[in-house]
Design an enzyme around this catalytic site. Structure first.
Site, mmCIF file in Angstrom:
data_model
loop_
_atom_site.group_PDB
_atom_site.id
_atom_site.type_symbol
_atom_site.label_atom_id
_atom_site.label_comp_id
_atom_site.label_asym_id
_atom_site.label_seq_id
_atom_site.Cartn_x
_atom_site.Cartn_y
_atom_site.Cartn_z
ATOM 1 N N SER A 152 0.856 -1.188 0.000
ATOM 2 C CA SER A 152 0.000 0.000 0.000
ATOM 3 C C SER A 152 0.894 1.242 0.000
ATOM 4 O O SER A 152 2.090 1.149 0.279
ATOM 5 C CB SER A 152 -0.839 -0.031 1.295
ATOM 6 O OG SER A 152 -1.431 1.210 1.561
ATOM 7 N N TYR A 165 -3.592 -0.719 10.052
ATOM 8 C CA TYR A 165 -3.396 -0.922 8.607
ATOM 9 C C TYR A 165 -1.979 -0.511 8.221
ATOM 10 O O TYR A 165 -1.273 -1.227 7.504
ATOM 11 C CB TYR A 165 -4.435 -0.107 7.838
ATOM 12 C CG TYR A 165 -4.447 -0.353 6.342
ATOM 13 C CD1 TYR A 165 -5.140 -1.436 5.801
ATOM 14 C CD2 TYR A 165 -3.771 0.498 5.465
ATOM 15 C CE1 TYR A 165 -5.162 -1.663 4.432
ATOM 16 C CE2 TYR A 165 -3.786 0.275 4.100
ATOM 17 C CZ TYR A 165 -4.488 -0.803 3.589
ATOM 18 O OH TYR A 165 -4.490 -1.016 2.222
HETATM 19 P P1 NAP Z 1 -12.072 -4.683 -0.939
HETATM 20 O O1 NAP Z 1 -12.895 -4.431 -2.149
HETATM 21 O O2 NAP Z 1 -12.574 -4.267 0.402
HETATM 22 O O3 NAP Z 1 -11.688 -6.225 -0.915
HETATM 23 C C1 NAP Z 1 -11.012 -6.811 0.166
HETATM 24 C C2 NAP Z 1 -10.952 -8.304 -0.049
HETATM 25 O O4 NAP Z 1 -10.315 -8.925 1.079
HETATM 26 C C3 NAP Z 1 -12.346 -8.921 -0.163
HETATM 27 O O5 NAP Z 1 -12.313 -9.973 -1.084
HETATM 28 C C4 NAP Z 1 -12.580 -9.436 1.239
HETATM 29 O O6 NAP Z 1 -13.504 -10.493 1.327
HETATM 30 C C5 NAP Z 1 -11.180 -9.936 1.580
HETATM 31 N N1 NAP Z 1 -11.091 -10.140 3.023
HETATM 32 C C6 NAP Z 1 -11.193 -9.208 3.991
HETATM 33 N N2 NAP Z 1 -11.140 -9.821 5.189
HETATM 34 C C7 NAP Z 1 -11.029 -11.160 4.960
HETATM 35 C C8 NAP Z 1 -10.940 -12.304 5.770
HETATM 36 N N3 NAP Z 1 -11.008 -12.235 7.099
HETATM 37 N N4 NAP Z 1 -10.806 -13.509 5.173
HETATM 38 C C9 NAP Z 1 -10.767 -13.625 3.841
HETATM 39 N N5 NAP Z 1 -10.858 -12.569 3.008
HETATM 40 C C10 NAP Z 1 -10.988 -11.358 3.564
HETATM 41 O O7 NAP Z 1 -10.666 -3.964 -1.040
HETATM 42 P P2 NAP Z 1 -9.594 -3.817 -2.211
HETATM 43 O O8 NAP Z 1 -9.387 -2.386 -2.376
HETATM 44 O O9 NAP Z 1 -9.941 -4.673 -3.370
HETATM 45 O O10 NAP Z 1 -8.323 -4.377 -1.439
HETATM 46 C C11 NAP Z 1 -7.578 -5.498 -1.861
HETATM 47 C C12 NAP Z 1 -6.177 -5.375 -1.290
HETATM 48 O O11 NAP Z 1 -5.564 -4.206 -1.821
HETATM 49 C C13 NAP Z 1 -6.111 -5.228 0.222
HETATM 50 O O12 NAP Z 1 -4.981 -5.922 0.730
HETATM 51 C C14 NAP Z 1 -5.939 -3.735 0.406
HETATM 52 O O13 NAP Z 1 -5.315 -3.413 1.629
HETATM 53 C C15 NAP Z 1 -5.053 -3.429 -0.774
HETATM 54 N N6 NAP Z 1 -5.028 -2.022 -1.176
HETATM 55 C C16 NAP Z 1 -6.143 -1.381 -1.652
HETATM 56 C C17 NAP Z 1 -6.061 -0.046 -2.025
HETATM 57 C C18 NAP Z 1 -7.237 0.718 -2.552
HETATM 58 O O14 NAP Z 1 -7.095 1.930 -2.798
HETATM 59 N N7 NAP Z 1 -8.373 0.121 -2.778
HETATM 60 C C19 NAP Z 1 -4.850 0.622 -1.916
HETATM 61 C C20 NAP Z 1 -3.735 -0.045 -1.435
HETATM 62 C C21 NAP Z 1 -3.837 -1.378 -1.073
HETATM 63 P P3 NAP Z 1 -15.032 -10.170 1.813
HETATM 64 O O15 NAP Z 1 -15.699 -9.524 0.632
HETATM 65 O O16 NAP Z 1 -15.561 -11.507 2.128
HETATM 66 O O17 NAP Z 1 -14.941 -9.267 2.999
#
Ligand code: NAP
Length: 260
Positions: A152, A165
């Site tokens: 991130s 986080y």
């Molecule tokens: P998101 O849409 O909220 O998706 C998060 C994913 O993680 C979902 O599939 C969720 O499953 C899963 N997850 C959360 N808790 C879990 C658990 N206890 N067991 C299994 N799966 C779990 O977020 P995203 O933006 O796509 O994020 C994906 C990754 O990218 C994360 O590591 C996040 O920190 C990273 N990231 C995102 C951004 C951004 O701007 N969006 C920036 C930097 C890094 P459920 O749907 O079942 O909860």
């Protein structure tokens, strides 16, 4: 001339015949990573906490690749440890692991709850460590593999209201290097993608805050939030032969955020 430069081809980016695990693949970035790897030729093992990844499976089926799913709560260590064994049971080998699942819980530092700290650390860091360790055992036996962690901007910066986080994502960057150093000699490359600001559920809360949204946009040289599809090329690159000499790198895909 010591190497044959003309042996290079776009086939280096192909994942034909490979198998990839993607955690948190039911939506958001994880769904985009899973579809990208399938489009590049890999068969996919999608891991999700909430159900069957129906939409992702449909998209992958349209690419003509095989897809299998597994339900696991990565907040539970015993379930996290099963992910690799289940994939190996179905596919035999594991060429690529994308540790994408992650969670973010926001509140001011002085009010931050101990249970929120534990939840974030368990999903973002501890399960990533355990799943990677299991995958590494298989990849060492195979003599090859790629692990792609999702870091991130908060692997580099402190942020506000998200101490757990930030701590977890700094640790993900550190673990990426630690794993990369030990496993390079086995022809296993571990790198991380550090996404900038991407439109997913993870960022819905800050996008809905007009002031915060404007602040963020004003700092992104590209002038826009990213879409999950903006990350698809990067994941394929890091999963492919084209990145075989990359070890322990944290690759920002951020529209220039860190360059400011
Ligand atoms: P998101 O849409 O909220 O998706 C998060 C994913 O993680 C979902 O599939 C969720 O499953 C899963 N997850 C959360 N808790 C879990 C658990 N206890 N067991 C299994 N799966 C779990 O977020 P995203 O933006 O796509 O994020 C994906 C990754 O990218 C994360 O590591 C996040 O920190 C990273 N990231 C995102 C951004 C951004 O701007 N969006 C920036 C930097 C890094 P459920 O749907 O079942 O909860």
């Amino acid at each position: 001339m010591t190497t044959n430069l003309l042996s290079f081809s776009l086939d280096y980016f192909s994942l034909e015949g490979k198998t990839a695990i993607v955690t948190g693949a039911n939506k958001g970035l994880g769904q985009a990573y899973a579809v990208a790897l399938a489009k590049a030729g890999a068969d996919i093992f999608v891991v999700s906490r909430s159900g069957d990844c129906e939409e992702t499976k449909q998209l992958i089926a349209e690419t003509g690749r095989r897809v299998e799913s597994f339900q696991a709560d990565l907040g539970n260590r015993e379930e996290a440890k099963q992910v690799v064994a289940k994939c190996a049971e179905v596919y035999g080998n594991i060429d690529v692991l994308v540790n994408n699942a992650g969670t973010i819980l926001r509140s001011p530092l002085v009010e931050y709850k101990e249970e929120d700290w534990d939840t974030v650390m368990e999903v973002n860091l501890n399960s990533l460590y355990l799943v990677s360790q299991e995958a590494a055992k298989v990849m060492v036996r195979q003599g090859s593999g790629k692990i792609i962690n999702i870091a991130s901007m908060l692997s580099f910066q402190g942020g506000k209201f998200v101490p757990a986080y930030t701590a977890s994502k700094h640790a993900v960057a550190g673990l990426t290097k630690a794993f990369a150093n030990e496993l390079a000699e086995h022809n296993i490359q571990i790198n991380a993608i550090a996404p900038g600001y991407i439109s997913t559920d993870n960022t819905a809360q800050i996008r809905a805050d007009e002031k915060r949204n404007a602040e963020i946009l004003s700092r992104i040289p590209a002038g826009r939030w990213a879409d999950p599809s903006d990350l698809m090329g990067t994941v394929v690159f890091l999963a492919s032969k084209a990145s075989d000499y990359m070890n322990g790198h944290i690759l920002a895909v951020d529209g220039g955020w860190l360059a400011r």
